[in-house]
Design a protein around this motif. Sequence first.
Motif, mmCIF file in Angstrom:
data_model
loop_
_atom_site.group_PDB
_atom_site.id
_atom_site.type_symbol
_atom_site.label_atom_id
_atom_site.label_comp_id
_atom_site.label_asym_id
_atom_site.label_seq_id
_atom_site.Cartn_x
_atom_site.Cartn_y
_atom_site.Cartn_z
ATOM 1 N N ARG A 32 -6.680 2.764 -3.861
ATOM 2 C CA ARG A 32 -5.523 2.316 -4.651
ATOM 3 C C ARG A 32 -4.570 1.553 -3.736
ATOM 4 O O ARG A 32 -4.010 0.531 -4.111
ATOM 5 N N MET A 33 -4.438 2.064 -2.526
ATOM 6 C CA MET A 33 -3.572 1.392 -1.555
ATOM 7 C C MET A 33 -4.167 0.053 -1.139
ATOM 8 O O MET A 33 -3.461 -0.950 -1.016
ATOM 9 N N ILE A 34 -5.474 0.044 -0.936
ATOM 10 C CA ILE A 34 -6.133 -1.200 -0.531
ATOM 11 C C ILE A 34 -5.994 -2.263 -1.619
ATOM 12 O O ILE A 34 -5.711 -3.431 -1.343
ATOM 13 N N VAL B 242 2.405 2.002 -3.586
ATOM 14 C CA VAL B 242 1.537 2.640 -4.583
ATOM 15 C C VAL B 242 1.090 4.045 -4.183
ATOM 16 O O VAL B 242 0.548 4.775 -5.001
ATOM 17 N N SER B 243 1.306 4.401 -2.920
ATOM 18 C CA SER B 243 0.945 5.758 -2.514
ATOM 19 C C SER B 243 2.130 6.693 -2.752
ATOM 20 O O SER B 243 2.065 7.877 -2.416
ATOM 21 N N ALA C 274 0.831 -1.205 0.000
ATOM 22 C CA ALA C 274 0.000 0.000 0.000
ATOM 23 C C ALA C 274 0.867 1.258 0.000
ATOM 24 O O ALA C 274 0.578 2.240 -0.690
ATOM 25 N N TRP C 275 1.923 1.200 0.765
ATOM 26 C CA TRP C 275 2.832 2.350 0.861
ATOM 27 C C TRP C 275 3.506 2.615 -0.482
ATOM 28 O O TRP C 275 3.683 3.763 -0.895
ATOM 29 N N ALA D 258 -3.669 -2.632 -3.770
ATOM 30 C CA ALA D 258 -2.308 -3.177 -3.737
ATOM 31 C C ALA D 258 -2.140 -4.155 -2.579
ATOM 32 O O ALA D 258 -1.548 -5.238 -2.733
ATOM 33 N N ALA D 259 -2.688 -3.783 -1.438
ATOM 34 C CA ALA D 259 -2.582 -4.660 -0.260
ATOM 35 C C ALA D 259 -3.301 -5.979 -0.489
ATOM 36 O O ALA D 259 -2.815 -7.056 -0.120
#
Lengths: 195, 195
Positions: B180-182, A188-189, A185-186, B184-185
Amino acid sequence: MTVEPGRRERKKAATRQKIAGTALRLFLERGYDAVGIREVAAEADVAVTTLFAHFASKEALVFEQDAEFEQRLVRAATGRAPDEPLVPALRHEIRALVRHCTAESAAPVWQLIDTTPALRQYEESMRLRHAESLAAAIAADPGQGRTTTACRTIARFAIDAFALAREAADPEAAVDEVFRMIEAAWEVSGPSRPA
Amino acid sequence: MTVEPGRRERKKAATRQKIAGTALRLFLERGYDAVGIREVAAEADVAVTTLFAHFASKEALVFEQDAEFEQRLVRAATGRAPDEPLVPALRHEIRALVRHCTAESAAPVWQLIDTTPALRQYEESMRLRHAESLAAAIAADPGQGRTTTACRTIARFAIDAFALAREAADPEAAVDEVFRMIEAAWEVSGPSRPA
DNA sequence: ACCGTAGCACTAACGGTTAGCCTTTCGGAA
DNA sequence: TTCCGAAAGGCTAACCGTTAGTGCTACGGT
């Protein structure tokens, strides 16, 4: 600042400790709901108003390490080497905190917390507070080019990792599992693909 | 099951609505802390005990849509087409909920909540409850091969998205950003590379 | 040596919440 | 149709956490 442990400060700390210790003992002996504030105060030999001068609420009696906990989190974010990446540092700290809380000696206290709705709820809002502090610490780091929302998100995720790991069968493994997700998540942010 | 809106049920629902409506009106008029339970009960023309038979606490009076909110979340996870991926479905629902809560008409209520510590805290623990329900719903989906921890993590992330978006300057954009972060997670938590 | 302040105590009260017990009223089984 | 059990609602009185309001004492810096 901290160079003056005057008699006053010592007495105050002693009173605080005495209250918290007495409260915890009574709660563990007979259950949180079965022990009243007046009783704790009497047993600790202080007035009820004094008790509330040291602790904001009955629940706070159980979370004496609250502030320390928060500081450790914040320092994990702010006090790291300039080239050390954030997320692994957070993981390391969360790991340590989880280990600390799942230790044998801490079991009775956490069992008390987990079985008392009022304490569970208090812990939840405590975590939110910690998450906000952590978010501020993360956002304060210059040159990490994230939005406020991204910082708050990661901070919450980290706190969530702690909460979930504490309840998992294998806490250490759970921390790693959640942190793999946090790492992604980090990523892609990230600072919108610096040109 | 739901095929019998007998007089009894109707009266009960009416009483409930009358209490919640009266309470909300008084709270908005004069502030949450300035209005007592006894006053709400009197104004709604019911006994205090009746009020507490319908609502578990004073705070609950303000969150009448609690259950509905939770159901929408759960349904977003369980009631989707077999081939529709989970995360976008969640994002869509969270988006809708955020839009609903940031609407012009809902502003006074949320302003009340945001400025009242007791209500903020209540909402926090409410969200945790919702996250748990959502986690259960996600975990119940067969053939999504995630661990319990991963499901609970994603559920919390989704709820966090709602909370953060509601407070962001641009709520809709914030939802997208967090999701977007979720996404990816969720990817990296995937079913360990199905052979 | 002195004064301001912080720690602490005591009493009383406020406000949310619950227990105990009673009355009314609806829904369904006999 | 009749009657019973259960649910909804009511009243009183209390419990318990928490907070003024007030005042006393003792420590710490000037």
